[in-house]
Design an enzyme around this catalytic site. Structure first.
Site, short mmCIF file in Angstrom:
data_model
loop_
_atom_site.label_atom_id
_atom_site.label_comp_id
_atom_site.label_asym_id
_atom_site.label_seq_id
_atom_site.Cartn_x
_atom_site.Cartn_y
_atom_site.Cartn_z
CG ASP A 96 33.83 31.50 40.72
OD1 ASP A 96 33.70 31.33 41.95
OD2 ASP A 96 32.95 32.04 40.02
CG HIS A 125 30.66 31.39 43.73
ND1 HIS A 125 31.32 31.90 42.64
CD2 HIS A 125 29.50 32.07 43.81
CE1 HIS A 125 30.60 32.86 42.09
NE2 HIS A 125 29.48 32.99 42.79
CG ASN A 215 23.80 39.17 43.04
OD1 ASN A 215 23.29 38.99 41.94
ND2 ASN A 215 24.63 38.29 43.59
CB SER A 282 27.24 34.46 40.94
OG SER A 282 28.02 35.50 41.46
#
Length: 410
Positions: A96, A125, A215, A282
């Site tokens: 990430d 994130h 998404n 996520s």
């Protein structure tokens, strides 16, 4: 508003096991507070933790220090699961944007930077993803990761919302080489041979690869399948709301294995803070990565295929496109007894006796048995004759019987 990261390949990137990476465009689904979509520049040379080649704007957005209990934690009944296992001994790699290791619940995280910008998380994130997986228990804090005793490895593959598929593939390979039992990839990309090869390599190393299904953005038009989630063998995760139904933002085109909480969830945030109302696949993927860590800790003898199968078979049941097997069920995933499996809850079978513990039966001697039988019958006959003679002879003498004479007496 769900943000996203744009990942664009501009140069060849060497990957340890898979071949070199060619140019391809990809993007990653993220949550609130993420950097806006930008076009990638030339990627930096992969570095190591603590290195910094260029200044990076670090603005993950403001978090909060006041949070309530997450509905996701209640829905998944995690305190009941923790009576069986908390994920100790399992390593989870977070591919990430880095992790804020100064956060009190994430201090045990090991950091590796492939961006040459330093290990810190400038997006928030990666810190949120890591917290959902394995944030440590802390007194007075109503939030804990799914597998709070699992070990975390942060492999930073983006620093500002941009990156490249070559570095993403390299991060997955690096995670597998470091012995990660679970690899969480909350990134969606286009299909590419090197990304596919990196995932194949990780699976061959017996890692369970968990990836976000992606998404749906209004400006995207018709969504396509997201990778690496759409690759065979990957545990693909869609997002669900508190009612258990698939969130509208969750990509239904990507083949989905299971759903997990992905709307209005809480997690750790960069700056030693927390963030509420996170949304997107996520943040659903790390819930499943945490469940996989619990399963691998409870059933260390299962390979990655059986672990993935167990998570899918014990889910609550799906309904409609993009729901897969339904909402993940941590308690059943850890405790259910499935056919064709040697599970931790099944009693151990007693060890067999050694071969010389019982003497073998000798073979029958039919000739000896026959002789013995005739001898016994002869002895019995003699005994009968002797008995009869002992009775008949005295009786004959009393009647005047004389041996050797056959004439009748008148």
């Amino acid at each position: 508003m769900i943000g996203r990261m744009l990942v664009t390949v501009l140069v060849l990137a060497a990957v340890a096991a898979p071949p070199a990476v060619a140019g391809v465009e990809a993007r990653a689904g993220t949550g609130p507070g993420a950097a806006p979509t930008v076009k990638a520049g030339t990627p930096g040379t992969p570095g190591t933790a603590g290195t910094a080649a260029a200044p990076v704007r670090c603005n993950p957005g403001r978090g909060t220090t006041s949070i309530g209990e997450s509905w996701a934690q209640r829905r998944l009944s995690l305190p009941e699961v923790w009576e069986l296992t908390k994920g100790a001994g399992v390593t989870v790699a977070v591919v990430d944007s880095g992790v804020d290791t100064t956060h009190p619940q994430l201090r045990r995280t090991r950091s590796i930077d492939l961006t040459a910008t330093g290990a810190r998380d400038c997006l928030g994130h990666g810190t949120a993803v890591a917290g959902i997986i394995a944030a440590a228990e802390m007194k007075g804090v109503p939030f804990t990761g799914v597998a709070p005793q699992a070990k975390l490895i942060s492999i930073k593959q983006t620093s500002d919302g941009t990156g490249d598929v070559g570095r993403l593939a390299l991060a997955i390979v690096r995670a597998a080489e470091l012995g990660a039992d679970v690899i969480n990839v909350s990134v969606e990309a286009r299909d590419h041979a090197d990304l596919r090869n990196a995932v194949t390599y990780a699976l061959a190393m017996d890692a369970v690869v968990v990836a976000a299904a992606g998404n749906v953005q209004k400006e995207d038009g018709t969504p396509g399948p997201a990778y690496p989630a759409a690759y065979e063998g990957v545990l693909s995760v869609g997002a669900a709301g508190p009612d258990g139904a698939r969130a509208d933002s969750s990509n239904a085109v990507t083949p989905v294995s299971v759903l997990a909480p992905g709307r209005g969830v809480t997690s750790t945030w960069a700056g030693r803070a927390y963030r509420e109302n996170l949304e997107g696949t996520s943040f659903a993927a790390p819930y499943v990565a945490g469940v996989v860590a619990l399963v691998r800790a409870r059933h260390p003898g299962l390979d990655n295929v059986r672990v993935r199968r167990r998570v899918e078979l014990t889910a609550n049941g799906g309904a409609g496109a993009g729901t897969g097997a339904g909402m993940v069920n941590p308690l059943l995933a850890v405790s259910a007894i499935l056919p064709s499996e040697q599970v931790a809850l099944a009693p151990r079978q007693a060890a067999p006796l050694p071969g010389n513990a019982v003497r073998p039966q000798p073979p029958e001697d039919s000739r000896a048995i026959s002789i013995s039988l005739w001898v016994a019958l002869g002895a019995l006959a003699v005994g009968v004759l002797v008995t009869v003679a002992g009775i008949a002879v005295p009786m004959g003498r009393r009647r005047g019987w004389r041996p050797g004479s056959a004439e009748n007496q008148t």
